[in-house]
Design a protein around this motif. Sequence first.
Motif, PDB file in Angstrom:
ATOM      1  N   ARG A   1       0.960  -1.441  -0.027  1.00 48.57           N
ATOM      2  CA  ARG A   1       0.021  -0.207  -0.135  1.00 48.57           C
ATOM      3  C   ARG A   1       0.585   1.413   0.060  1.00 48.57           C
TER       4      ARG A   1
ATOM      5  N   ARG B   1       8.011  -7.325  -6.002  1.00 46.84           N
ATOM      6  CA  ARG B   1       8.023  -7.785  -4.733  1.00 46.84           C
ATOM      7  C   ARG B   1       9.268  -8.570  -3.506  1.00 46.84           C
TER       8      ARG B   1
ATOM      9  N   ASP C   1       1.318 -14.241   0.306  1.00 48.42           N
ATOM     10  CA  ASP C   1       2.086 -15.103   0.301  1.00 48.42           C
ATOM     11  C   ASP C   1       3.437 -15.728   0.973  1.00 48.42           C
TER      12      ASP C   1
ATOM     13  N   ARG D   1     -10.245  -7.522  -5.870  1.00 52.79           N
ATOM     14  CA  ARG D   1      -9.461  -7.685  -5.379  1.00 52.79           C
ATOM     15  C   ARG D   1      -8.877  -9.593  -5.249  1.00 52.79           C
TER      16      ARG D   1
ATOM     17  N   ASP E   1      -5.311 -10.761  -6.486  1.00 54.26           N
ATOM     18  CA  ASP E   1      -4.353 -11.667  -5.572  1.00 54.26           C
ATOM     19  C   ASP E   1      -4.745 -13.230  -5.623  1.00 54.26           C
TER      20      ASP E   1
ATOM     21  N   ARG F   1      -3.267 -14.068 -10.030  1.00 51.86           N
ATOM     22  CA  ARG F   1      -1.365 -13.561 -10.270  1.00 51.86           C
ATOM     23  C   ARG F   1      -0.831 -14.690 -10.518  1.00 51.86           C
TER      24      ARG F   1
HETATM   25  O1   DC Z   1      -4.339  -6.726   3.078  1.00 47.76           O
HETATM   26  P1   DC Z   1      -4.021  -5.298   1.974  1.00 47.76           P
HETATM   27  O2   DC Z   1      -5.567  -5.415   1.673  1.00 47.76           O
HETATM   28  O3   DC Z   1      -4.012  -4.651   3.238  1.00 47.76           O
HETATM   29  O4   DC Z   1      -3.053  -5.758   0.763  1.00 47.76           O
HETATM   30  C1   DC Z   1      -3.071  -4.383  -0.146  1.00 47.76           C
HETATM   31  C2   DC Z   1      -2.958  -5.370  -1.407  1.00 47.76           C
HETATM   32  O5   DC Z   1      -1.027  -5.675  -1.655  1.00 47.76           O
HETATM   33  C3   DC Z   1      -3.460  -6.830  -2.366  1.00 47.76           C
HETATM   34  O6   DC Z   1      -4.228  -6.902  -2.474  1.00 47.76           O
HETATM   35  C4   DC Z   1      -2.211  -7.800  -2.880  1.00 47.76           C
HETATM   36  C5   DC Z   1      -0.857  -6.991  -2.009  1.00 47.76           C
HETATM   37  N1   DC Z   1      -0.141  -7.682  -1.259  1.00 47.76           N
HETATM   38  C6   DC Z   1       0.633  -8.811  -1.925  1.00 47.76           C
HETATM   39  O7   DC Z   1       0.531  -9.156  -3.032  1.00 47.76           O
HETATM   40  N2   DC Z   1       1.162  -9.901  -0.640  1.00 47.76           N
HETATM   41  C7   DC Z   1       1.346  -9.493   0.321  1.00 47.76           C
HETATM   42  N3   DC Z   1       2.458 -10.302   1.226  1.00 47.76           N
HETATM   43  C8   DC Z   1       0.547  -8.444   1.165  1.00 47.76           C
HETATM   44  C9   DC Z   1      -0.569  -7.697  -0.216  1.00 47.76           C
END
Ligand code: DC
Length: 218
Positions: free
Chosen positions: A43, A97, A124, A173, A177, A180
């Motif tokens: 974020r 990432r 993840d 979302r 998520d 992907r």
């Molecule tokens: O948990 P959150 O809603 O604050 O996360 C926001 C975005 O960040 C989520 O839609 C995907 C990404 N995210 C991710 O890809 N891997 C993570 N370990 C945490 C979040």
Amino acid sequence: MIQKKDILKIAIDSPAAAGAGTLAKSISKYYNLIYLDTGKIYRLIALYKLKNPKKFNLNFIKKKIKNLEIKDLKNKKLLSDEVGMEASIIAKKKSIRKLIYSFQKKLAYNPPKKYDGSCLDGRDITYNIVPDADFKFFITANVKTRAIRRYKELKGLKKSVSFKEVLKSIKNRDKSDYNRKISPLKKTKDSLLINTTKLSKRACFLKIKKIIDRKINI
Ligand code: DC
């Protein structure tokens, strides 16, 4: 990386607004673990992108991550749905990432001395960031319940959104998520499923506490 021994490591994965954050915070407090909401890092990068679209590139992110402190993740601006959706989009990029990977690993395996371990939540964590965690949980709830919770949270922050918009954003979302290619959200075989749809925060906490105590008190 040298790893601190005898620490308790908890890994949590969950879809958006499933209540994992609240739960992870209370678990971390109870067992004196450092808590990292990894979504907040994505974020924060998303917020940089929205605020500085012209400056935004990998070098810019690298510098920001280098100076990153947990307190930066407490910024209220990170909570909006716009930032959440952008976070989900940038989270698809392998290069981004990779930049966040070591920050998460370091905190999980080498928490500051005053803590007895770490608790990370994200998408993840159970299979990529802390694959050898002592406890792995997949926390979920049905999509309507998650949307109601997020809607209430955003209303509490005085954001002007409709329930319909929030529901749509959570569904988008989830799609982004789960589907992907890089580090998608999934429940690993060795994670315990906790469905919070019908459980209060307290009931969720007690359920997890019971599971942990059973193993660490032997
Ligand atoms: O948990 P959150 O809603 O604050 O996360 C926001 C975005 O960040 C989520 O839609 C995907 C990404 N995210 C991710 O890809 N891997 C993570 N370990 C945490 C979040």
